[in-house]
Design a protein around this motif. Structure first.
Motif, PDB file in Angstrom:
ATOM      1  N   SER A 141      44.199  42.627  42.064  1.00 29.53           N
ATOM      2  CA  SER A 141      43.412  41.554  41.446  1.00 29.53           C
ATOM      3  C   SER A 141      43.401  40.326  42.337  1.00 29.53           C
ATOM      4  O   SER A 141      44.306  40.127  43.146  1.00 29.53           O
ATOM      5  CB  SER A 141      44.015  41.198  40.076  1.00 29.53           C
ATOM      6  N   ARG A 142      42.366  39.483  42.156  1.00 24.22           N
ATOM      7  CA  ARG A 142      42.276  38.270  42.980  1.00 24.22           C
ATOM      8  C   ARG A 142      41.273  37.283  42.379  1.00 24.22           C
ATOM      9  O   ARG A 142      40.382  37.667  41.621  1.00 24.22           O
ATOM     10  CB  ARG A 142      41.864  38.615  44.396  1.00 24.22           C
ATOM     11  N   ILE A 143      41.445  36.021  42.757  1.00 20.48           N
ATOM     12  CA  ILE A 143      40.453  34.981  42.447  1.00 20.48           C
ATOM     13  C   ILE A 143      39.401  35.050  43.559  1.00 20.48           C
ATOM     14  O   ILE A 143      39.739  35.026  44.741  1.00 20.48           O
ATOM     15  CB  ILE A 143      41.097  33.566  42.436  1.00 20.48           C
ATOM     16  N   ASP A 144      38.141  35.137  43.176  1.00 22.93           N
ATOM     17  CA  ASP A 144      37.069  35.233  44.163  1.00 22.93           C
ATOM     18  C   ASP A 144      36.398  33.890  44.435  1.00 22.93           C
ATOM     19  O   ASP A 144      36.015  33.616  45.565  1.00 22.93           O
ATOM     20  CB  ASP A 144      36.019  36.247  43.703  1.00 22.93           C
ATOM     21  N   ALA A 145      36.261  33.051  43.406  1.00 17.69           N
ATOM     22  CA  ALA A 145      35.616  31.754  43.584  1.00 17.69           C
ATOM     23  C   ALA A 145      35.927  30.850  42.400  1.00 17.69           C
ATOM     24  O   ALA A 145      36.105  31.323  41.278  1.00 17.69           O
ATOM     25  CB  ALA A 145      34.096  31.910  43.716  1.00 17.69           C
ATOM     26  N   ALA A 193      40.272  28.134  31.983  1.00 17.71           N
ATOM     27  CA  ALA A 193      39.698  29.249  32.743  1.00 17.71           C
ATOM     28  C   ALA A 193      40.467  29.521  34.032  1.00 17.71           C
ATOM     29  O   ALA A 193      40.818  30.668  34.322  1.00 17.71           O
ATOM     30  CB  ALA A 193      38.222  28.989  33.049  1.00 17.71           C
ATOM     31  N   GLU A 194      40.745  28.488  34.810  1.00 15.89           N
ATOM     32  CA  GLU A 194      41.439  28.705  36.076  1.00 15.89           C
ATOM     33  C   GLU A 194      42.879  29.151  35.840  1.00 15.89           C
ATOM     34  O   GLU A 194      43.361  30.090  36.486  1.00 15.89           O
ATOM     35  CB  GLU A 194      41.400  27.430  36.923  1.00 15.89           C
ATOM     36  N   GLU A 195      43.562  28.512  34.910  1.00 13.54           N
ATOM     37  CA  GLU A 195      44.939  28.888  34.572  1.00 13.54           C
ATOM     38  C   GLU A 195      45.000  30.347  34.119  1.00 13.54           C
ATOM     39  O   GLU A 195      45.869  31.114  34.550  1.00 13.54           O
ATOM     40  CB  GLU A 195      45.448  27.969  33.461  1.00 13.54           C
ATOM     41  N   ALA A 196      44.076  30.757  33.240  1.00 10.47           N
ATOM     42  CA  ALA A 196      44.063  32.122  32.729  1.00 10.47           C
ATOM     43  C   ALA A 196      43.773  33.121  33.851  1.00 10.47           C
ATOM     44  O   ALA A 196      44.454  34.146  33.964  1.00 10.47           O
ATOM     45  CB  ALA A 196      43.031  32.266  31.614  1.00 10.47           C
ATOM     46  N   ALA A 197      42.778  32.831  34.674  1.00 12.52           N
ATOM     47  CA  ALA A 197      42.444  33.744  35.772  1.00 12.52           C
ATOM     48  C   ALA A 197      43.633  33.899  36.714  1.00 12.52           C
ATOM     49  O   ALA A 197      43.955  35.011  37.145  1.00 12.52           O
ATOM     50  CB  ALA A 197      41.213  33.241  36.521  1.00 12.52           C
ATOM     51  N   GLU A 198      44.299  32.797  37.043  1.00 13.98           N
ATOM     52  CA  GLU A 198      45.483  32.874  37.913  1.00 13.98           C
ATOM     53  C   GLU A 198      46.580  33.709  37.263  1.00 13.98           C
ATOM     54  O   GLU A 198      47.246  34.501  37.934  1.00 13.98           O
ATOM     55  CB  GLU A 198      45.993  31.471  38.251  1.00 13.98           C
ATOM     56  N   PHE A 199      46.768  33.548  35.961  1.00 16.03           N
ATOM     57  CA  PHE A 199      47.768  34.338  35.244  1.00 16.03           C
ATOM     58  C   PHE A 199      47.406  35.819  35.294  1.00 16.03           C
ATOM     59  O   PHE A 199      48.233  36.666  35.645  1.00 16.03           O
ATOM     60  CB  PHE A 199      47.893  33.854  33.796  1.00 16.03           C
ATOM     61  N   MET A 236      33.602  27.295  36.205  1.00 18.97           N
ATOM     62  CA  MET A 236      33.686  28.753  36.158  1.00 18.97           C
ATOM     63  C   MET A 236      34.633  29.262  37.231  1.00 18.97           C
ATOM     64  O   MET A 236      34.747  28.666  38.297  1.00 18.97           O
ATOM     65  CB  MET A 236      32.310  29.384  36.355  1.00 18.97           C
ATOM     66  N   VAL A 237      35.264  30.380  36.924  1.00 19.98           N
ATOM     67  CA  VAL A 237      36.134  31.056  37.882  1.00 19.98           C
ATOM     68  C   VAL A 237      35.682  32.507  37.943  1.00 19.98           C
ATOM     69  O   VAL A 237      35.585  33.173  36.914  1.00 19.98           O
ATOM     70  CB  VAL A 237      37.618  30.987  37.459  1.00 19.98           C
ATOM     71  N   GLU A 238      35.381  32.965  39.149  1.00 21.39           N
ATOM     72  CA  GLU A 238      35.054  34.369  39.358  1.00 21.39           C
ATOM     73  C   GLU A 238      36.325  35.047  39.850  1.00 21.39           C
ATOM     74  O   GLU A 238      36.978  34.561  40.767  1.00 21.39           O
ATOM     75  CB  GLU A 238      33.939  34.509  40.390  1.00 21.39           C
ATOM     76  N   PHE A 239      36.674  36.166  39.209  1.00 22.99           N
ATOM     77  CA  PHE A 239      37.893  36.860  39.596  1.00 22.99           C
ATOM     78  C   PHE A 239      37.741  38.351  39.349  1.00 22.99           C
ATOM     79  O   PHE A 239      36.821  38.793  38.652  1.00 22.99           O
ATOM     80  CB  PHE A 239      39.113  36.289  38.865  1.00 22.99           C
TER      81      PHE A 239
END
Length: 159
Positions: free
Chosen positions: A30-34, A16-22, A52-55
């Motif tokens: 775009s941005r990572i929110d939490a 999840a974090e890797e995908a959101a960062e990608f 969980m990653v909010e983005f």
């Protein structure tokens, strides 16, 4: 950013974090929110692991969940990106497409198995053309393409 009552949640095994960062590195605005870590062990991970990653992608909110290997993405859902021009579309194809054989009619599949549709604004305009014959020619040309080619679609529109 506009607040929405609906936030799509994307299920990942452990990425999840890797995908959101990608995704935020590829999609403008775009941005990572939490990033939320699990307070205890859970079926797909241990306490302290990213849960969980909010983005936000292009201003739209998403959540990515590390839910384990139980579910996979399929073509029943895709993320659609409206593209300004061929150069922007080519950049996104290069960044996102990881399964060339899955490309068809502007659709692609990324390294996580998520499907995307890259839709150029000029293509939308052609598909809304008042002349049905133009729409038909553009549609038939698009159906033969893997990656959309705006010059070829515009040529088809002209007949």
């Amino acid at each position: 950013m506009t607040t929405s009552l609906i936030t799509p949640c994307l299920w990942f095994d452990t990425q999840a974090e890797e995908a959101a960062e990608f995704y935020v590195s590829v999609i403008p605005n775009s941005r990572i929110d939490a990033v939320q870590r699990a307070p205890g062990d859970y079926p797909a991970g241990k306490a302290g692991a990213v849960l969980m990653v909010e983005f936000s992608l292009g201003g739209t909110r998403f959540t990515a969940l590390n839910g384990g290997p139980f579910f996979k993405f399929n073509e029943a859902i895709s993320l659609q990106i409206e593209i300004e021009d061929q150069a922007a579309m080519d950049r996104l194809y290069a960044a996102l497409s990881a399964v060339p054989e899955a490309e068809q009619c502007g659709w692609l599949k990324d390294r996580y198995g998520l499907s995307w549709q890259l839709v150029p604004k000029p293509f939308i305009a052609l598909m809304n053309h008042p002349d049905a014959a133009v729409r038909t020619r553009v549609f038939e040309a698009m159906m033969e393409m893997k990656r959309l080619d705006m010059a070829a679609l515009e040529s088809a529109a002209r007949g």
